[in-house]
Design a protein around this motif. Sequence first.
Motif, PDB file in Angstrom:
ATOM      1  N   ILE A  69       0.855  -1.182   0.000  1.00  0.00           N
ATOM      2  CA  ILE A  69       0.000   0.000   0.000  1.00  0.00           C
ATOM      3  C   ILE A  69       0.893   1.235   0.000  1.00  0.00           C
ATOM      4  N   TYR A  70       0.719   2.054  -1.029  1.00  0.00           N
ATOM      5  CA  TYR A  70       1.503   3.282  -1.177  1.00  0.00           C
ATOM      6  C   TYR A  70       0.855   4.431  -0.417  1.00  0.00           C
ATOM      7  N   PRO A  71       1.662   5.393   0.047  1.00  0.00           N
ATOM      8  CA  PRO A  71       1.071   6.630   0.545  1.00  0.00           C
ATOM      9  C   PRO A  71       0.563   7.454  -0.638  1.00  0.00           C
ATOM     10  N   ILE A  72      -0.486   8.210  -0.410  1.00  0.00           N
ATOM     11  CA  ILE A  72      -1.072   9.063  -1.441  1.00  0.00           C
ATOM     12  C   ILE A  72      -0.346  10.417  -1.437  1.00  0.00           C
ATOM     13  N   ILE A  73      -0.044  10.913  -2.623  1.00  0.00           N
ATOM     14  CA  ILE A  73       0.617  12.208  -2.783  1.00  0.00           C
ATOM     15  C   ILE A  73      -0.427  13.310  -2.587  1.00  0.00           C
ATOM     16  N   ALA A  74      -0.143  14.258  -1.709  1.00  0.00           N
ATOM     17  CA  ALA A  74      -1.087  15.322  -1.385  1.00  0.00           C
ATOM     18  C   ALA A  74      -0.995  16.493  -2.352  1.00  0.00           C
ATOM     19  N   TYR A  75      -2.082  17.223  -2.424  1.00  0.00           N
ATOM     20  CA  TYR A  75      -2.164  18.463  -3.204  1.00  0.00           C
ATOM     21  C   TYR A  75      -0.939  19.336  -2.917  1.00  0.00           C
ATOM     22  N   GLY A  76      -0.413  19.922  -3.976  1.00  0.00           N
ATOM     23  CA  GLY A  76       0.742  20.801  -3.844  1.00  0.00           C
ATOM     24  C   GLY A  76       2.031  20.168  -4.339  1.00  0.00           C
ATOM     25  N   ASN A  77       2.041  18.829  -4.446  1.00  0.00           N
ATOM     26  CA  ASN A  77       3.224  18.149  -4.971  1.00  0.00           C
ATOM     27  C   ASN A  77       3.254  18.349  -6.487  1.00  0.00           C
ATOM     28  N   PRO A  78       4.394  18.756  -7.050  1.00  0.00           N
ATOM     29  CA  PRO A  78       4.468  19.048  -8.489  1.00  0.00           C
ATOM     30  C   PRO A  78       4.102  17.880  -9.408  1.00  0.00           C
ATOM     31  N   ILE A  79       4.270  16.632  -8.964  1.00  0.00           N
ATOM     32  CA  ILE A  79       3.941  15.509  -9.843  1.00  0.00           C
ATOM     33  C   ILE A  79       2.464  15.505 -10.225  1.00  0.00           C
ATOM     34  N   LEU A  80       1.611  16.058  -9.377  1.00  0.00           N
ATOM     35  CA  LEU A  80       0.176  16.088  -9.665  1.00  0.00           C
ATOM     36  C   LEU A  80      -0.172  17.075 -10.775  1.00  0.00           C
ATOM     37  N   LYS A  81       0.761  17.957 -11.124  1.00  0.00           N
ATOM     38  CA  LYS A  81       0.503  18.969 -12.153  1.00  0.00           C
ATOM     39  C   LYS A  81       1.259  18.687 -13.449  1.00  0.00           C
ATOM     40  N   ARG A  82       1.944  17.551 -13.514  1.00  0.00           N
ATOM     41  CA  ARG A  82       2.714  17.178 -14.715  1.00  0.00           C
ATOM     42  C   ARG A  82       1.946  16.169 -15.564  1.00  0.00           C
ATOM     43  N   GLU A  83       2.151  16.260 -16.868  1.00  0.00           N
ATOM     44  CA  GLU A  83       1.608  15.250 -17.760  1.00  0.00           C
ATOM     45  C   GLU A  83       2.408  13.967 -17.573  1.00  0.00           C
ATOM     46  N   ALA A  84       1.724  12.861 -17.439  1.00  0.00           N
ATOM     47  CA  ALA A  84       2.378  11.567 -17.205  1.00  0.00           C
ATOM     48  C   ALA A  84       2.933  10.995 -18.509  1.00  0.00           C
ATOM     49  N   ALA A  85       3.981  10.191 -18.383  1.00  0.00           N
ATOM     50  CA  ALA A  85       4.656   9.581 -19.531  1.00  0.00           C
ATOM     51  C   ALA A  85       4.013   8.247 -19.902  1.00  0.00           C
ATOM     52  N   GLU A  86       4.060   7.924 -21.184  1.00  0.00           N
ATOM     53  CA  GLU A  86       3.549   6.632 -21.632  1.00  0.00           C
ATOM     54  C   GLU A  86       4.399   5.497 -21.080  1.00  0.00           C
ATOM     55  N   ILE A  87       3.754   4.365 -20.899  1.00  0.00           N
ATOM     56  CA  ILE A  87       4.427   3.148 -20.442  1.00  0.00           C
ATOM     57  C   ILE A  87       4.803   2.353 -21.690  1.00  0.00           C
ATOM     58  N   ASN A  88       5.990   1.790 -21.704  1.00  0.00           N
ATOM     59  CA  ASN A  88       6.418   0.972 -22.845  1.00  0.00           C
ATOM     60  C   ASN A  88       5.504  -0.242 -22.964  1.00  0.00           C
ATOM     61  N   GLU A  89       4.982  -0.446 -24.168  1.00  0.00           N
ATOM     62  CA  GLU A  89       4.053  -1.554 -24.391  1.00  0.00           C
ATOM     63  C   GLU A  89       4.687  -2.887 -24.020  1.00  0.00           C
ATOM     64  N   GLY A  90       3.944  -3.673 -23.267  1.00  0.00           N
ATOM     65  CA  GLY A  90       4.407  -4.982 -22.849  1.00  0.00           C
ATOM     66  C   GLY A  90       5.157  -4.986 -21.528  1.00  0.00           C
ATOM     67  N   GLU A  91       5.437  -3.797 -20.995  1.00  0.00           N
ATOM     68  CA  GLU A  91       6.167  -3.731 -19.720  1.00  0.00           C
ATOM     69  C   GLU A  91       5.378  -4.454 -18.631  1.00  0.00           C
ATOM     70  N   ASP A  92       6.086  -5.164 -17.759  1.00  0.00           N
ATOM     71  CA  ASP A  92       5.435  -5.905 -16.679  1.00  0.00           C
ATOM     72  C   ASP A  92       5.111  -4.949 -15.532  1.00  0.00           C
ATOM     73  N   ILE A  93       3.843  -4.611 -15.420  1.00  0.00           N
ATOM     74  CA  ILE A  93       3.400  -3.700 -14.357  1.00  0.00           C
ATOM     75  C   ILE A  93       2.311  -4.343 -13.504  1.00  0.00           C
TER      76      ILE A  93
END
Length: 184
Positions: A2-26
């Motif tokens: 169980i991960y901690p949740i990132i709270a409002y104000g953290n810069p990652i919440l305002k960034r566009e997320a990157a694509e995941i490489n197809e077939g990657e084991d997630i």
Amino acid sequence: MIYPIIAYGNPILKREAAEINEGEDINELISDMFDTMDNANGVGLAAPQINKGIRLFVIDSSLMLDEDSEEKGFRKVFINPIILDEYGDDYGFEEGCLSIPDVRAEITRPETLTIEYFDENWNLKEEEFSGMTARVIQHEYDHLEGILFVDYIKGLKKRLVKSKLIDVSKGKIPTDYSMIYPTR
């Protein structure tokens, strides 16, 4: 895990997320995201909310539906999603977010969407969703675009929630789940 949740104000919440490489084991990450979402009593969780800047979210829209609802909820994984179209009547509904506890606001969204995504087995899908399921998808998809539901609030309403947003970022809002705060 169980991960901690990132709270409002953290810069990652305002960034566009990157694509995941197809077939990657997630698969382990997906399982952990469902565990994290369930632990926080959420209906959706996007990877940026656990400090992972990738295009992945999970939902369980069945938790949003009344017993009398004709709509069928879904527990689903969306990898590298692209909303192809949003249509139908716009309707308002009060939204909240695990990254912004104790803040809620009525947000207007179209009732139906068409989305293309990979499922957990890397099968490409194109599906249409409506109602609450569409809303949960739209909310989580916004996280991948660096958009938070509070970004839709304007004018006086925005000023009214500003102090609460500051309190969230400082860890002054208690939660039943673990969080990481940008300023504390």
